[in-house]
Structure formats: structure tokens, C-alpha cells
Design a protein around this motif. Structure first.
Motif, short mmCIF file in Angstrom:
data_model
loop_
_atom_site.label_atom_id
_atom_site.label_comp_id
_atom_site.label_asym_id
_atom_site.label_seq_id
_atom_site.Cartn_x
_atom_site.Cartn_y
_atom_site.Cartn_z
N LEU A 74 -80.71 -45.94 25.30
CA LEU A 74 -80.98 -45.35 26.61
C LEU A 74 -82.26 -44.52 26.59
N VAL A 75 -82.49 -43.83 25.48
CA VAL A 75 -83.73 -43.09 25.28
C VAL A 75 -84.25 -43.52 23.91
N THR A 76 -85.33 -44.28 23.90
CA THR A 76 -85.86 -44.80 22.64
C THR A 76 -86.57 -43.69 21.87
N ALA A 77 -86.88 -43.96 20.60
CA ALA A 77 -87.58 -42.99 19.76
C ALA A 77 -88.93 -42.62 20.36
N GLU A 78 -89.65 -43.60 20.87
CA GLU A 78 -90.95 -43.34 21.49
C GLU A 78 -90.80 -42.46 22.73
N GLU A 79 -89.81 -42.77 23.56
CA GLU A 79 -89.56 -41.97 24.77
C GLU A 79 -89.13 -40.55 24.42
N ASN A 89 -88.00 -37.14 14.18
CA ASN A 89 -87.36 -37.91 13.12
C ASN A 89 -86.63 -39.10 13.74
N PRO A 90 -86.30 -40.11 12.93
CA PRO A 90 -85.54 -41.25 13.46
C PRO A 90 -84.20 -40.80 14.05
N ALA A 91 -83.71 -41.61 14.95
CA ALA A 91 -82.45 -41.30 15.66
C ALA A 91 -81.28 -41.19 14.70
N GLU A 178 -87.82 -38.35 34.68
CA GLU A 178 -88.28 -39.70 34.37
C GLU A 178 -87.41 -40.34 33.28
N ALA A 179 -87.04 -39.55 32.27
CA ALA A 179 -86.18 -40.08 31.20
C ALA A 179 -84.81 -40.47 31.77
N ALA A 180 -84.28 -39.67 32.70
CA ALA A 180 -82.98 -39.99 33.31
C ALA A 180 -83.08 -41.26 34.13
N ARG A 181 -84.17 -41.44 34.90
CA ARG A 181 -84.35 -42.65 35.70
C ARG A 181 -84.40 -43.90 34.81
N THR A 182 -85.17 -43.78 33.73
CA THR A 182 -85.30 -44.91 32.81
C THR A 182 -83.96 -45.22 32.14
#
Length: 187
Positions: A74-79, A89-91, A178-182
């Protein structure tokens, strides 16, 4: 027993006895076995019946469950790094949560994604504590934002995105929305 025109006893008796013996040995009651074997016989003079196939009603769209949704998708590392304003750090996924932490060398930053009951519980607690929650129109079926967090519900699944930074929370409002919309578009 009656004899047929050919002088033989009907084979039905033998079939019934064999069926009862086999089914009783399998744990089925004898009366049920007899009924089953009689129902299975077809008379040569009987005409086949043509009944219409039962109609199937379309099943409703299933409600997504936390187990079916990957919070880290839902929220990528880049985002998450963009949201935090620093590399992360990685998820780390644990059950229905995903956490991206800042490196120990700093700066302080963390992005957390919660799904399901946990996300709803955070929202409920923030309401009880009197946090100022503003509606987020156009995000899922119901959505709110506050300093450092966004909450939304889509198709019955609650999601919370929380951001920890040592900056003015007003700077984070738009990126959190924006993160919530995505994320809502991915549920």
C-alpha cells in the motif's frame, strides 16, 4: 417373490442386498442404503426429465481482509522515503503492519502502515484523546487526517498511515494525504 416372464427372479433383490451390505459396512444406515439404491434404479420406460439448471446469482464483491492485503504494497519503500524526506531501511512486515524506519545515523523518521482492527483502534483512540481529525474527501469510503497520520476505510477495511518526523506537522499534511489517496487506490 414373483417370477418374471422368463422365469427368473428380479435382479433387484441381489442389487439391494449388495448395496445394503456395502453401505452398512461403510457406516450408512440400512434404510438409507435401500432408499439410495432404489433411487438409483432407472426404469427403462421412464422418460428423462429436463429441468432447467438453477440460476446463479452473482456473488457480491468480497470485502478485503488484512490477510489478503499486503500493507507494504500500500505504501512502497520509495513512497515511504519520499513521505519521510529521507532514505529509510527496508520494510519490516509484522502481521497486519508494515514499518519503514530511518537509519540509526539519522535523521529521525518512520512510516507505519496498519490494516484492519489495529488501524481503526488507533483512529478511535485519537478521537477519544480529542485529536483534531479533518475529513479527507475522495479517499476511500471514509477518510480523516491529523498531524502525523491519515486514516481511511475502503470496502470495510481500515488503513492507517502514520509518519514520525521532527519537523513542522503542517509540512507533512499534503504528502500524507497523497499517500492515503495512493494507498486507497490499491485496496
Amino acid at each position: 417373490m414373483r417370477r418374471t416372464r422368463t422365469g427368473r427372479r428380479p435382479a433387484l433383490l441381489g442389487v439391494v442386498v449388495l448395496a445394503m451390505t456395502g453401505l452398512v459396512g461403510c457406516g450408512q444406515d440400512a434404510p438409507e442404503a435401500v432408499a439410495d439404491s432404489q433411487a438409483a434404479q432407472v426404469s427403462p420406460a421412464a422418460e428423462p426429465t429436463t429441468e432447467p439448471a438453477p440460476t446463479q446469482t452473482p456473488s457480491p464483491t468480497p470485502t478485503p481482509t488484512p490477510a489478503a492485503v499486503d500493507p507494504c504494497a500500500l505504501v512502497t519503500a520509495e513512497e515511504a522515503a519520499h513521505l519521510a524526506g529521507t532514505p529509510l531501511n527496508p520494510a519490516q512486515r509484522v502481521r497486519d503492519t508494515c514499518t519503514y524506519t530511518g537509519p540509526v545515523t539519522g535523521p529521525t523518521a518512520q512510516v507505519e502502515v496498519y490494516l484492519g482492527d489495529g488501524a481503526k483502534k488507533i483512529l478511535d483512540i485519537d478521537r477519544q484523546l480529542g485529536h483534531e481529525l479533518k475529513p479527507l474527501p475522495g479517499v476511500g469510503d471514509e477518510a480523516y487526517a491529523e498531524d502525523g497520520a491519515a486514516f481511511f476505510q475502503k470496502s470495510g477495511l481500515w488503513v492507517s498511515i502514520r509518519l514520525v518526523r521532527l519537523n513542522d506537522p503542517a509540512e507533512n499534511r499534503k504528502p500524507l494525504e497523497e499517500a492515503a489517496r495512493t494507498a486507497a487506490s490499491r485496496v
